[in-house]
Design a protein around this motif. Structure first.
Motif, short mmCIF file in Angstrom:
data_model
loop_
_atom_site.label_atom_id
_atom_site.label_comp_id
_atom_site.label_asym_id
_atom_site.label_seq_id
_atom_site.Cartn_x
_atom_site.Cartn_y
_atom_site.Cartn_z
N LEU A 20 0.85 -1.24 -0.05
CA LEU A 20 -0.18 -0.07 -0.01
C LEU A 20 1.02 1.02 0.12
O LEU A 20 0.61 2.19 -0.62
CB LEU A 20 -0.88 0.08 1.02
CG LEU A 20 -1.95 -1.16 1.34
CD1 LEU A 20 -2.80 -1.04 2.55
CD2 LEU A 20 -3.08 -1.04 0.11
N LEU A 21 2.12 1.22 0.70
CA LEU A 21 3.03 2.22 0.74
C LEU A 21 3.48 2.90 -0.41
O LEU A 21 3.64 3.63 -0.74
CB LEU A 21 3.91 1.91 2.11
CG LEU A 21 3.54 2.38 3.29
CD1 LEU A 21 4.68 1.96 4.26
CD2 LEU A 21 2.94 3.95 3.46
N GLU B 157 13.58 8.74 -2.45
CA GLU B 157 14.50 8.13 -1.54
C GLU B 157 13.72 7.02 -0.72
O GLU B 157 14.11 6.13 -0.26
CB GLU B 157 15.08 9.15 -0.59
CG GLU B 157 15.94 8.62 0.29
CD GLU B 157 16.67 9.83 1.18
OE1 GLU B 157 17.50 9.53 2.16
OE2 GLU B 157 16.50 10.75 0.66
N GLN B 158 12.51 7.68 -0.23
CA GLN B 158 11.43 6.95 0.60
C GLN B 158 10.90 5.70 -0.18
O GLN B 158 10.88 4.44 0.37
CB GLN B 158 10.19 7.84 1.05
CG GLN B 158 10.67 8.84 1.82
CD GLN B 158 9.43 9.74 2.00
OE1 GLN B 158 8.48 10.00 1.22
NE2 GLN B 158 9.52 10.27 3.32
N MET B 159 10.54 5.87 -1.50
CA MET B 159 10.34 4.37 -2.22
C MET B 159 11.45 3.55 -2.43
O MET B 159 11.07 2.26 -2.22
CB MET B 159 10.02 4.92 -3.57
CG MET B 159 9.47 3.88 -4.51
SD MET B 159 7.62 3.28 -4.20
CE MET B 159 6.90 4.78 -4.48
N VAL B 160 12.77 4.03 -2.39
CA VAL B 160 13.62 2.77 -2.31
C VAL B 160 13.85 2.21 -1.14
O VAL B 160 14.18 0.91 -0.96
CB VAL B 160 15.18 3.61 -2.62
CG1 VAL B 160 16.14 2.67 -2.41
CG2 VAL B 160 14.98 4.30 -4.01
N MET B 161 13.64 3.11 0.20
CA MET B 161 13.87 2.34 1.44
C MET B 161 12.74 1.30 1.60
O MET B 161 12.99 0.24 2.07
CB MET B 161 13.83 3.64 2.34
CG MET B 161 15.18 4.17 2.37
SD MET B 161 14.74 5.77 3.74
CE MET B 161 14.98 4.69 5.19
N ILE B 162 11.43 1.61 1.31
CA ILE B 162 10.17 0.96 1.47
C ILE B 162 10.47 -0.34 0.62
O ILE B 162 10.27 -1.71 1.07
CB ILE B 162 9.00 1.54 0.98
CG1 ILE B 162 8.72 2.65 2.15
CG2 ILE B 162 7.85 0.79 1.12
CD1 ILE B 162 7.54 3.64 1.88
#
Length: 432
Positions: free
Chosen positions: A238-239, A248-253
């Motif tokens: 979902l995230l 950057e957040q997408m890579v971490m998730i």
């Protein structure tokens, strides 16, 4: 070798050595006493002859034991001596067509009032040798008869004594840890067997308890761990779909999602291994292994095409294998997945199924690790970074439940995994 046979072997060898040594000692002792008896008889005859000659003035007419040869020769008085000579000699038996007969001789001198005589008495040893031979044969026959009787008596007694042991052994062989039925061994009148039965019963009870606890733990772990992992994966999905995240957040998730996915696969693989080792799958059944392999090949068609691999198959129809159907699916899936994952792009996969074996080979680079370790847990080639190192370990465990053999080899730049059926399959049709 059975304990009974090994015990009898040692007893038999020991008894044979004892009888052999005893027989040799008895033979020579008997020969010694018989020869001494012959010498004593010769000396008795010597005394009789000396007494008769001493009372006569001429060569006496003597009555000697039948079979002895007595020679009396008149000699000069000056050669008289009291020395007595005894020795073994050979005589010619005229009655037996000149046959040479082993004999014992005694030679001595005797004097009357007016004359001196040289006397020799020769006694045949044939009868004594025959006696010794007969006794030796009788002794050998007795020893052989003793061993034969000892074998059958010992066999009968041992069979009776070991009955309770073999009954207990049959119960232990029939013991199945997956069943709740307790091992029931009947008591014996032999203390050592009772102690063994008691220890085995305690051990099997402990095994059943441990198995039950391990089974419950596996089932609980499967449910309790997979559930939160599934929730985490769902939330992460979902995230990932959210539009408010920056790159950057997408890579971490995505990294967390991949790690969660890997952890979920690892959990399922370890639980599967535990279930296989603890015999938690159902009974074996005869399945059409040919159809199962064809079905899974179809399922992997997209992956094979995506990697532009060339697939060659040689599958004999109606190969029947005795295996749990769920384990058969896992086995085939893992082997085909392994051949795809560790293949070169635009490489080849060869799948061959016959009465004797199921073989999958694929192109690829040589291993950097020891091939023998591939079937161990968490052992993988250094170049396989995304692999869990459990695929072939699961294959190995499944094959062990089938009592078959699996092997790996690298030949002509191809990785080859071969499952040998050991002639336990059957078929009816030709290759496809």
């Amino acid at each position: 070798m059975k304990l009974l046979h090994k015990t009898n072997k040692f007893y038999g060898v020991a008894a044979l050595l004892v009888f052999l040594m005893g027989g040799i000692i008895f033979y020579f002792a008997l020969k010694f006493f018989v020869n001494n008896d012959i010498v004593e008889k010769l000396y008795e005859e010597k005394q009789i002859i000396e007494k008769q000659i001493a009372s006569l003035d001429s060569i006496p007419q003597l009555v000697i034991i039948s079979g002895d040869i007595v020679k009396i020769t008149k000699v000069a008085p000056e050669i008289f001596t009291s020395n007595v000579i005894t020795k073994d000699t050979i005589q010619i038996d005229e009655e037996e067509a000149g046959e040479k007969v082993p004999s014992r001789l005694i030679a001595f001198y005797a004097q009357s009032k007016f004359n001196t005589y040289q006397i020799t008495i020769t006694k045949s040893l044939v009868e004594s040798d025959d006696l010794i031979e007969v006794i030796a044969i009788a002794l050998a026959a007795l020893i052989v008869s003793f061993f034969i009787a000892l074998y059958f008596v010992n066999r009968t007694i041992s069979k009776f004594i070991w009955t309770s042991f073999y009954e207990s052994l049959d119960k232990i062989k029939q013991f199945d840890v997956t069943h709740a039925k307790q091992l029931n061994i009947l008591p014996s009148d032999i203390n050592e067997f009772n102690e063994l039965n008691k220890s085995v019963t305690l051990m099997t009870d402990k095994i059943q308890t441990d198995y039950k606890n391990l089974k419950e733990f596996t089932e609980n772990a499967s449910h309790e761990i997979q559930t939160p992992l599934a929730i985490i994966k769902t939330k992460l999905e979902l995230l990932i779909q959210s539009e408010s995240l920056n790159e950057e957040q997408m890579v971490m998730i995505q990294s967390v999602y991949d790690a969660t996915n890997r952890l979920s696969k690892l959990n399922r693989s370890l639980i599967l291994l535990s279930k296989i080792e603890n015999n938690q799958f159902g009974q074996k059944e005869k399945i059409n292994f040919s159809e199962a392999v064809k079905k899974h090949i179809v399922n992997f068609t997209e992956l094979i095409e995506a990697k532009k691999l060339t697939l060659n198959t040689s599958i004999k129809n109606n190969i029947i294998v005795n295996i749990n159907s769920s384990l058969a699916d896992v086995l085939i899936t893992n082997l085909i997945t392994n051949a795809i994952k560790h293949n070169n792009r635009e490489g080849e996969i060869n799948i061959e199924l016959t009465d004797q074996h199921f073989k999958i080979s694929n192109t690829g680079f040589p291993l950097k690790n020891n091939p023998i370790e591939l079937f161990n847990r968490f052992k993988k080639d250094k170049s396989s970074g995304d692999s869990l190192g459990l695929g072939l370990s699961i294959v190995k465990k499944i094959v062990e439940t089938m009592d078959y053999e699996v092997s790996y080899s690298f030949q002509n730049n191809r990785h080859i995994v071969e499952l040998v059926f050991q002639n336990e399959t059957n078929n009816t049709n030709q290759q496809t």
